[in-house]
Scaffold this motif. Structure first.
Motif, PDB file in Angstrom:
ATOM      1  N   TYR A  25     -71.300 119.665 -70.591  1.00 14.87           N
ATOM      2  CA  TYR A  25     -72.248 119.891 -71.670  1.00 14.87           C
ATOM      3  C   TYR A  25     -71.887 119.131 -72.942  1.00 14.87           C
ATOM      4  O   TYR A  25     -72.761 118.771 -73.723  1.00 14.87           O
ATOM      5  CB  TYR A  25     -72.420 121.383 -71.955  1.00 14.87           C
ATOM      6  CG  TYR A  25     -73.459 121.970 -71.048  1.00 14.87           C
ATOM      7  CD1 TYR A  25     -74.789 121.561 -71.159  1.00 14.87           C
ATOM      8  CD2 TYR A  25     -73.120 122.861 -70.054  1.00 14.87           C
ATOM      9  CE1 TYR A  25     -75.749 122.045 -70.307  1.00 14.87           C
ATOM     10  CE2 TYR A  25     -74.078 123.350 -69.194  1.00 14.87           C
ATOM     11  CZ  TYR A  25     -75.396 122.940 -69.322  1.00 14.87           C
ATOM     12  OH  TYR A  25     -76.336 123.410 -68.472  1.00 14.87           O
ATOM     13  N   LYS A  28     -73.530 115.894 -72.579  1.00 11.79           N
ATOM     14  CA  LYS A  28     -74.982 116.028 -72.767  1.00 11.79           C
ATOM     15  C   LYS A  28     -75.346 116.128 -74.251  1.00 11.79           C
ATOM     16  O   LYS A  28     -76.305 115.501 -74.704  1.00 11.79           O
ATOM     17  CB  LYS A  28     -75.501 117.279 -72.043  1.00 11.79           C
ATOM     18  CG  LYS A  28     -75.579 117.100 -70.549  1.00 11.79           C
ATOM     19  CD  LYS A  28     -76.665 117.989 -69.954  1.00 11.79           C
ATOM     20  CE  LYS A  28     -77.098 117.404 -68.615  1.00 11.79           C
ATOM     21  NZ  LYS A  28     -78.301 118.003 -68.088  1.00 11.79           N
ATOM     22  N   SER A  49     -79.675 125.252 -71.330  1.00 14.71           N
ATOM     23  CA  SER A  49     -78.884 124.931 -70.140  1.00 14.71           C
ATOM     24  C   SER A  49     -79.429 125.761 -68.975  1.00 14.71           C
ATOM     25  O   SER A  49     -79.994 126.830 -69.178  1.00 14.71           O
ATOM     26  CB  SER A  49     -77.396 125.168 -70.363  1.00 14.71           C
ATOM     27  OG  SER A  49     -77.169 126.346 -71.093  1.00 14.71           O
ATOM     28  N   ASP A  53     -78.194 122.647 -63.666  1.00 15.91           N
ATOM     29  CA  ASP A  53     -77.252 121.746 -64.349  1.00 15.91           C
ATOM     30  C   ASP A  53     -75.819 122.160 -64.039  1.00 15.91           C
ATOM     31  O   ASP A  53     -74.942 121.336 -63.817  1.00 15.91           O
ATOM     32  CB  ASP A  53     -77.405 121.811 -65.879  1.00 15.91           C
ATOM     33  CG  ASP A  53     -78.829 121.518 -66.323  1.00 15.91           C
ATOM     34  OD1 ASP A  53     -79.566 120.925 -65.529  1.00 15.91           O
ATOM     35  OD2 ASP A  53     -79.166 121.895 -67.460  1.00 15.91           O
TER      36      ASP A  53
END
Ligand code: ZN
Length: 413
Positions: A25, A28, A49, A53
Motif C-alpha cells: 500500500y 500505491k 483498499s 488487492d
C-alpha cells in the motif's frame, strides 16, 4: 461521526509508515502522489483498499514493520484464490488483546468468569483472539476449539464455564443438545459472546430462551486485527466500536460516497495505530449504519447497528438501498399468517423500478389479498416505498437444498 484531528494525525502517521516501508500500500499511495491528509475532505478522497488487492500482496507484501518486529501472522480463509496474510507486531497483538479485554468488560465479564472458547485456533483469528482478551482480563480460559460436542458439554459441566464464546450456529447446536439431554441444571453459563455470522432475532431468542443467558454480538475481521473491535453493551443491541484503534465510515457501496449517520451502507475501516499491516479505508462489504447519539450506558464509543448482511446481497430500487434482511424482518412480523419463504422480483418499465414481493401464506385460512395489503404497508414504512405484494399458497415458491435464490433482478436481463 467525523474523523477528528487526532485521528487524522494517526492516519498521517500510518501513511508515512506505509510509504517509508515501501510495502504494497505504501507503493500505491506513493504512485497516487499521496503523502498526507490535511482535512476531512482529503481523507474522504483517499483510495479504498479491497480484499482482492490484499490477495495481490500475497504472501508478505502487506508487511509494513521491519521483519524483526513481526511476531505472528494470521490469514483469512481463502475460499476463493489466495488467502490474505496479515503480519502483526507485538504491539498489534497487545492492542488487539486490549480491545478484546474491553469487549469482555463491556459485556460485564470479569476475572471471576470461566471462559469457554469454541471458535477455532490456528491461522485464523478466532480462538486465539478470544483467548488473548480473556487472559488480559485475568479470567480462566477453557480453550476448547470447535467440535466434539460430547466433550464440550462434559467440560462445560465439570469446569463450570460461565461464558460461552462461539458462532451463533454452534451456540444453537449446544443449546439444543443441552435441552435434549436435560442437563440445563448442570450448566453454569451466564453469558454468550457470539461472533462471525449474521444471525436473526429468531435464532437469538431461541438460544436465549433455552439457556437463559445474556447474549453479546462481537464484531471484527481478520484484515483488521480479528474479532474484538466492537461489541454491544447490556443497554442495547447496537455495537460500540473502539474508535481509539479504528476509524469507521459508512459508504454507499455503489458510489463510494460517505453516508450521513443513520443511513445504511457498507462499513469501511481505517486502522489508526496498527504497525504490521496498516489498512487505509478498507472495504469490509459488511452492511450496517452508524447510530447517532450517545448510548445510555454512558460510554462515548460510537455505535453501529447489528450487521445486516453483505453488500453483495444489496439491491438498489427507486434510488433506495434495500437488502433481504429488511424484507425478512417485515415478513417475520406476520408470524401467524406468513411462512418464512419469499421471493423478490425487481423489474424496470416506463422508466421506473418496480419491486414485486411473493410471500407464502402459512395455510389456506389466510385472506391473501388483505394480508398482501397490510404487508405492503409494513414494507413501505420500513424502506420508504410500496412494493406489489402477492401472497401465494404454501409450498408454491421453489425450494433448494442449498441457499435459495430469493432475489431475481430482471432489470439487467
Ligand atoms: Zn452502551
Amino acid at each position: 461521526m467525523q474523523i477528528t484531528e487526532k485521528q487524522l494525525a494517526q492516519v498521517n502517521d500510518r501513511i508515512n509508515a506505509l510509504i517509508s516501508a515501501g510495502s504494497f500500500y505504501g507503493k500505491k499511495l506513493a504512485e497516487a502522489g499521496i503523502t498526507h491528509v490535511d482535512s476531512v475532505e482529503d481523507f474522504e478522497n483517499l483510495p479504498f483498499s479491497e480484499k482482492n488487492d490484499l490477495r495481490d500482496a500475497y504472501p508478505l507484501g502487506l508487511m509494513t514493520a521491519p521483519e524483526e518486529e513481526i511476531v505472528r501472522i494470521h490469514s483469512s480463509s481463502g475460499t476463493t484464490g489466495l488467502p490474505v496474510i496479515i503480519p502483526y507486531t507485538a504491539k498489534d497483538v497487545d492492542d488487539w488483546g486490549e480491545m478484546f479485554k474491553r469487549c469482555y468488560e463491556t459485556a460485564g465479564i470479569t476475572n471471576q468468569d470461566r471462559i469457554h472458547i469454541t471458535p477455532g485456533y490456528g491461522l485464523w483469528t478466532a480462538g486465539i483472539g478470544f483467548q488473548n482478551g480473556a487472559e488480559k482480563l485475568g479470567a480462566m480460559v477453557i480453550p476448547m476449539g470447535p467440535g466434539n460436542t460430547e466433550k464440550q458439554l462434559q467440560m462445560m459441566m465439570d469446569m463450570k464455564s460461565t461464558v460461552l464464546c462461539s458462532t451463533s450456529s454452534y451456540a444453537l447446536l449446544l443449546a439444543e443438545e443441552i435441552e435434549k439431554r436435560g442437563i440445563k441444571n448442570k450448566i453454569h453459563l451466564k453469558k454468550g459472546v457470539i461472533g462471525s455470522e449474521r444471525w436473526g432475532k429468531a435464532m437469538r431468542d431461541r438460544i436465549q430462551s433455552i439457556l437463559g443467558i445474556e447474549l453479546y454480538d462481537i464484531y471484527g475481521l481478520t484484515e483488521i486485527y480479528g474479532p474484538g473491535i466492537g461489541i454491544n453493551c447490556s443497554e442495547t443491541e447496537y455495537m460500540h466500536i473502539w474508535d481509539d484503534y479504528i476509524y469507521l465510515e459508512i459508504i454507499d457501496p455503489q458510489t463510494g460516497k460517505v453516508l450521513p449517520d443513520g443511513e445504511w451502507g457498507e462499513i469501511v475501516i481505517t486502522t489508526l495505530v496498527k504497525e504490521g499491516a496498516p489498512l487505509i479505508r478498507y472495504r469490509t462489504h459488511d452492511l450496517s449504519r452508524i447510530i447517532p447519539g450517545k448510548c445510555t450506558c454512558g460510554r462515548s464509543y460510537p455505535l453501529i447497528d447489528i450487521i445486516k448482511g453483505r453488500t453483495d446481497d444489496m439491491m438498489k430500487i427507486k434510488g433506495v438501498n434495500v437488502f433481504p434482511a429488511q424484507i425478512e424482518e417485515v415478513i417475520a412480523s406476520f408470524p401467524n399468517e406468513a411462512s418464512s419463504e419469499y421471493q423478490i422480483r425487481i423489474s424496470h418499465f416506463d422508466g421506473r423500478d418496480t419491486m414485486r414481493l411473493y410471500v407464502e401464506a402459512v395455510d389456506g385460512s389466510v385472506d391473501f389479498a388483505q394480508l398482501g395489503n397490510r404487508m405492503a404497508h409494513a414494507v413501505k414504512s420500513k424502506i420508504g416505498f410500496t412494493p406489489i405484494v402477492k401472497i401465494v399458497e404454501n409450498g408454491l415458491l421453489p425450494r433448494s437444498e442449498k441457499k435459495s435464490k430469493r432475489v431475481i433482478d430482471e432489470r439487467y436481463e
